[in-house]
Design an enzyme around this catalytic site. Sequence first.
Site, PDB file in Angstrom:
ATOM      1  N   LEU A  11      -3.707   7.033  -7.469  1.00  0.00           N
ATOM      2  CA  LEU A  11      -4.692   7.211  -6.393  1.00  0.00           C
ATOM      3  C   LEU A  11      -4.026   7.243  -5.019  1.00  0.00           C
ATOM      4  O   LEU A  11      -4.187   8.194  -4.239  1.00  0.00           O
ATOM      5  CB  LEU A  11      -5.680   6.039  -6.450  1.00  0.00           C
ATOM      6  CG  LEU A  11      -6.804   6.112  -5.440  1.00  0.00           C
ATOM      7  CD1 LEU A  11      -8.015   6.782  -6.060  1.00  0.00           C
ATOM      8  CD2 LEU A  11      -7.168   4.728  -4.935  1.00  0.00           C
ATOM      9  N   THR A  91       3.411   1.791  -6.847  1.00  0.00           N
ATOM     10  CA  THR A  91       2.933   1.196  -8.100  1.00  0.00           C
ATOM     11  C   THR A  91       2.441  -0.212  -7.786  1.00  0.00           C
ATOM     12  O   THR A  91       2.534  -0.665  -6.644  1.00  0.00           O
ATOM     13  CB  THR A  91       4.078   1.081  -9.131  1.00  0.00           C
ATOM     14  OG1 THR A  91       4.930  -0.026  -8.741  1.00  0.00           O
ATOM     15  CG2 THR A  91       4.908   2.353  -9.196  1.00  0.00           C
ATOM     16  N   ALA A 147      -4.481  -2.614   4.010  1.00  0.00           N
ATOM     17  CA  ALA A 147      -4.167  -1.174   3.903  1.00  0.00           C
ATOM     18  C   ALA A 147      -3.520  -0.708   5.215  1.00  0.00           C
ATOM     19  O   ALA A 147      -2.605  -1.363   5.716  1.00  0.00           O
ATOM     20  CB  ALA A 147      -5.441  -0.396   3.557  1.00  0.00           C
ATOM     21  N   ASP A 218      -5.321 -10.834  -5.571  1.00  0.00           N
ATOM     22  CA  ASP A 218      -4.939  -9.854  -4.534  1.00  0.00           C
ATOM     23  C   ASP A 218      -4.993 -10.500  -3.154  1.00  0.00           C
ATOM     24  O   ASP A 218      -4.068 -10.349  -2.355  1.00  0.00           O
ATOM     25  CB  ASP A 218      -5.889  -8.655  -4.590  1.00  0.00           C
ATOM     26  CG  ASP A 218      -5.544  -7.607  -3.562  1.00  0.00           C
ATOM     27  OD1 ASP A 218      -6.295  -7.483  -2.571  1.00  0.00           O
ATOM     28  OD2 ASP A 218      -4.484  -6.959  -3.699  1.00  0.00           O
ATOM     29  N   LYS A 222      -1.886 -11.523  -0.417  1.00  0.00           N
ATOM     30  CA  LYS A 222      -1.895 -11.200   1.023  1.00  0.00           C
ATOM     31  C   LYS A 222      -1.689 -12.455   1.867  1.00  0.00           C
ATOM     32  O   LYS A 222      -0.960 -12.437   2.867  1.00  0.00           O
ATOM     33  CB  LYS A 222      -3.197 -10.500   1.381  1.00  0.00           C
ATOM     34  CG  LYS A 222      -3.307  -9.123   0.718  1.00  0.00           C
ATOM     35  CD  LYS A 222      -4.709  -8.564   0.761  1.00  0.00           C
ATOM     36  CE  LYS A 222      -4.764  -7.188   0.141  1.00  0.00           C
ATOM     37  NZ  LYS A 222      -6.122  -6.645   0.005  1.00  0.00           N
ATOM     38  N   GLY A 338      -8.902   1.805  -0.056  1.00  0.00           N
ATOM     39  CA  GLY A 338      -9.226   3.240  -0.202  1.00  0.00           C
ATOM     40  C   GLY A 338      -7.939   4.046  -0.061  1.00  0.00           C
ATOM     41  O   GLY A 338      -7.024   3.645   0.667  1.00  0.00           O
TER      42      GLY A 338
HETATM   43  N1  LIG Z   1      -6.285   1.261  -3.689  1.00  0.00           N
HETATM   44  C1  LIG Z   1      -6.166   0.704  -2.482  1.00  0.00           C
HETATM   45  O1  LIG Z   1      -7.071   0.730  -1.625  1.00  0.00           O
HETATM   46  C2  LIG Z   1      -4.886  -0.018  -2.126  1.00  0.00           C
HETATM   47  C3  LIG Z   1      -3.850  -0.090  -3.031  1.00  0.00           C
HETATM   48  N2  LIG Z   1      -2.711  -0.763  -2.681  1.00  0.00           N
HETATM   49  C4  LIG Z   1      -1.606  -0.842  -3.620  1.00  0.00           C
HETATM   50  O2  LIG Z   1      -1.131   0.491  -3.906  1.00  0.00           O
HETATM   51  C5  LIG Z   1      -0.500   0.470  -5.190  1.00  0.00           C
HETATM   52  C6  LIG Z   1      -0.985   1.658  -5.998  1.00  0.00           C
HETATM   53  O3  LIG Z   1      -2.339   1.524  -6.185  1.00  0.00           O
HETATM   54  P1  LIG Z   1      -3.160   2.735  -6.871  1.00  0.00           P
HETATM   55  O4  LIG Z   1      -2.645   4.045  -6.400  1.00  0.00           O
HETATM   56  O5  LIG Z   1      -4.608   2.402  -6.678  1.00  0.00           O
HETATM   57  O6  LIG Z   1      -2.756   2.563  -8.427  1.00  0.00           O
HETATM   58  P2  LIG Z   1      -2.841   3.658  -9.585  1.00  0.00           P
HETATM   59  O7  LIG Z   1      -2.960   2.865 -10.849  1.00  0.00           O
HETATM   60  O8  LIG Z   1      -3.839   4.697  -9.250  1.00  0.00           O
HETATM   61  O9  LIG Z   1      -1.396   4.385  -9.555  1.00  0.00           O
HETATM   62  C7  LIG Z   1      -0.249   3.689  -9.953  1.00  0.00           C
HETATM   63  C8  LIG Z   1       0.861   4.715 -10.134  1.00  0.00           C
HETATM   64  O10 LIG Z   1       2.074   4.015 -10.396  1.00  0.00           O
HETATM   65  C9  LIG Z   1       2.638   4.543 -11.609  1.00  0.00           C
HETATM   66  N3  LIG Z   1       3.417   3.497 -12.279  1.00  0.00           N
HETATM   67  C10 LIG Z   1       2.990   2.311 -12.752  1.00  0.00           C
HETATM   68  N4  LIG Z   1       4.035   1.618 -13.252  1.00  0.00           N
HETATM   69  C11 LIG Z   1       5.142   2.388 -13.088  1.00  0.00           C
HETATM   70  C12 LIG Z   1       6.535   2.244 -13.397  1.00  0.00           C
HETATM   71  N5  LIG Z   1       6.991   1.127 -13.985  1.00  0.00           N
HETATM   72  N6  LIG Z   1       7.386   3.249 -13.082  1.00  0.00           N
HETATM   73  C13 LIG Z   1       6.926   4.378 -12.477  1.00  0.00           C
HETATM   74  N7  LIG Z   1       5.612   4.585 -12.150  1.00  0.00           N
HETATM   75  C14 LIG Z   1       4.749   3.586 -12.465  1.00  0.00           C
HETATM   76  C15 LIG Z   1       1.456   4.985 -12.417  1.00  0.00           C
HETATM   77  O11 LIG Z   1       1.917   5.901 -13.407  1.00  0.00           O
HETATM   78  P3  LIG Z   1       0.991   6.225 -14.688  1.00  0.00           P
HETATM   79  O12 LIG Z   1      -0.167   7.028 -14.169  1.00  0.00           O
HETATM   80  O13 LIG Z   1       1.912   7.013 -15.576  1.00  0.00           O
HETATM   81  O14 LIG Z   1       0.598   4.892 -15.264  1.00  0.00           O
HETATM   82  C16 LIG Z   1       0.624   5.651 -11.316  1.00  0.00           C
HETATM   83  O15 LIG Z   1       1.135   6.933 -11.008  1.00  0.00           O
HETATM   84  C17 LIG Z   1      -0.820  -0.904  -5.806  1.00  0.00           C
HETATM   85  O16 LIG Z   1       0.280  -1.763  -5.607  1.00  0.00           O
HETATM   86  C18 LIG Z   1      -1.986  -1.393  -4.959  1.00  0.00           C
HETATM   87  O17 LIG Z   1      -2.058  -2.813  -4.892  1.00  0.00           O
HETATM   88  C19 LIG Z   1      -2.535  -1.373  -1.457  1.00  0.00           C
HETATM   89  C20 LIG Z   1      -3.538  -1.302  -0.536  1.00  0.00           C
HETATM   90  C21 LIG Z   1      -4.789  -0.634  -0.808  1.00  0.00           C
HETATM   91  N1  LIG Z   2      -7.592  -3.923  -4.206  1.00  0.00           N
HETATM   92  C1  LIG Z   2      -7.194  -4.177  -2.830  1.00  0.00           C
HETATM   93  C2  LIG Z   2      -6.484  -2.958  -2.298  1.00  0.00           C
HETATM   94  C3  LIG Z   2      -5.839  -3.229  -0.991  1.00  0.00           C
HETATM   95  O1  LIG Z   2      -4.974  -4.109  -0.892  1.00  0.00           O
HETATM   96  C4  LIG Z   2      -8.431  -4.489  -1.973  1.00  0.00           C
HETATM   97  O2  LIG Z   2      -9.528  -4.320  -2.478  1.00  0.00           O
HETATM   98  O3  LIG Z   2      -8.252  -4.897  -0.812  1.00  0.00           O
HETATM   99 NA    NA Z   3      -1.927  -3.229   6.915  1.00  0.00          NA
END
Ligand SMILES: NC(=O)C1=CN([C@@H]2O[C@H](COP(=O)(O)OP(=O)(O)OC[C@H]3O[C@@H](n4cnc5c(N)ncnc54)[C@H](OP(=O)(O)O)[C@@H]3O)[C@@H](O)[C@H]2O)C=CC1
Ligand SMILES: N[C@@H](CC=O)C(=O)O
Ligand code: NA
Length: 358
Positions: A11, A91, A147, A218, A222, A338
Site C-alpha cells: 500500500l 515493510t 505518518a 503500534d 511510537k 493512509g
Molecule cells: N498504512 C499507513 O497508514 C502507515 C503505514 N506505515 C508503515 O508502512 C509500512 C508498510 O505498510 P503497508 O504498505 O500498509 O504494508 P503492506 O502489507 O501493504 O506492504 C508491505 C510490503 O512489504 C513487503 N514485504 C514484507 N516483508 C518483506 C520482506 N521480508 N522482504 C521484502 N519485502 C517484504 C510485502 O511484500 P508481499 O506483498 O510479497 O508480502 C509488501 O510489498 C509498515 O511498516 C507500516 O507500519 C507507517 C505509517 C502509516
Molecule cells: N496503522 C498505523 C499506521 C501509521 O503508523 C496507524 O493507524 O496509525
Molecule cells: Na511523522
Amino acid sequence: MVNIGIIGVGLVGSELISQLSAHISQNKTSTFKVIALMNSTKQLLSNSSYLPLNLSSWKKDLNTKGTTSNLTSFINYLSESPTLSVVIDNTSSQEIANSYPLFIEKGLHIVTPNKKAFSSDLNLYKEIKEKSNEKKRFIYYESTVGAGLPVLSTLTDLLRTGDKVIKIEGIFSGTLSYIFNEFSKLDGEKKKFSEIVGIAKENGYTEPDPRDDLNGLDVARKVVILSRLVGKDLSLDTLPVENIVPEPLRTLNSATEFMASLPQYDDHFETLNTTANKNRQVLRYVGVIDPIGGKSEVKLVSLPYSHPFAALKGSDNIIAFTTERFPSPLIIQGAGAGAAVTAFGIFSDLFKISERIF
Ligand SMILES: NC(=O)C1=CN([C@@H]2O[C@H](COP(=O)(O)OP(=O)(O)OC[C@H]3O[C@@H](n4cnc5c(N)ncnc54)[C@H](OP(=O)(O)O)[C@@H]3O)[C@@H](O)[C@H]2O)C=CC1
Ligand SMILES: N[C@@H](CC=O)C(=O)O
Ligand code: NA
C-alpha cells in the site's frame, strides 16, 4: 543522482512509487532514480549501467521479469552503484529492520516508515545510531510517527535548539482515531465496531494485521520512538499498554480470521461506549510520553466532548508537545495514516537526504 532501492511495494510502497514517478516526469532535473524494487517473493534490479526502472510498468515488470527475492544481492547491487544509494524499507518486517546496520556498513542511506528498528531491541537502535554517525550515513524515519506529519522533525528541532521536553501526549494511531471518532460519539448515526474496523482497513489505515493497532502495539512503538529521541531508553517490555483486542481473538492465526470473528464482540464494545456516553464522555485511545515523571503509557480513556482529543476527524492524529518554551503545548494535528500521507513523509525524507549529500 540519488539511486533508490525500494523494499516493500504494498500500500505505502506503491503510493511512494506513484509520487516519485509523478515528480520525475514533471521535473526533468530530478535527481531521483529508482534502480531496484522488491517484495517478499520477487525483486527487480536495473542493469549494470544502473539505468532507471520504468515506473509506469513496474508492477508488471516485477511479476514478469523479477527474480527470486534475495536481500543480500539486492543490497550488494545498491552498494556497488556509482553514486550514493538510498534504501527505502516499506515493510513492517523485523528481519529487514535487523539488517539496517548491514545496509549502513554497505554505504547506504536509509528512509523508512517501518517502526521496528527504532522500537524493538535497544541494542539494535543504539547500533544503528552509532553506525550511522560513524559511517556518515543518514537514516530518516519521519513516517514512523504520525505518518507525514512533522512529528520527529519538530521534536528533533526542539531538542537540538536546547528546549526541554516536559510531556508529549496525543492520539498517535490513525486507525484508532478513525475507529473511535466514528464509534464513540454523543450524537449522529453510528455503525457497529467491527464494521468501522473494516472500513479503517479498507482505507489503508491499519497495520497489515489490524490487531497490531487494536492491541496498542503500534502506538506503543511510537511512544518508544519518541521516548528514545528524548533520551529515555523506554522499552516495549516495560511500557504499560492497554490491549483492547478481545482475549479469545488475540491468538487467531491470521488477520482474516480476526476480522471474521470481531463482529461477535460488537456488544462488548457497545457496552464500553455506553458507559462513557452516560457521563457525556467519549472513548479515545491515547499515548503519553512522560520523561520526567516516568509514567509513559498507552491506554483507552474517557474524555469530555470538549477535550481537544475528542474533536478529531477521520484518521487524524494530534500530538501535543509541552516543553519549557511551550508551556501551552505546541500542537501538531492532521491525518496520521493512509498511503498518500505516509508516502509524503517518506518522500520528504528522501529530499532531506538528497539535499544533505549533494
Ligand atoms: N498504512 C499507513 O497508514 C502507515 C503505514 N506505515 C508503515 O508502512 C509500512 C508498510 O505498510 P503497508 O504498505 O500498509 O504494508 P503492506 O502489507 O501493504 O506492504 C508491505 C510490503 O512489504 C513487503 N514485504 C514484507 N516483508 C518483506 C520482506 N521480508 N522482504 C521484502 N519485502 C517484504 C510485502 O511484500 P508481499 O506483498 O510479497 O508480502 C509488501 O510489498 C509498515 O511498516 C507500516 O507500519 C507507517 C505509517 C502509516
Ligand atoms: N496503522 C498505523 C499506521 C501509521 O503508523 C496507524 O493507524 O496509525
Ligand atoms: Na511523522
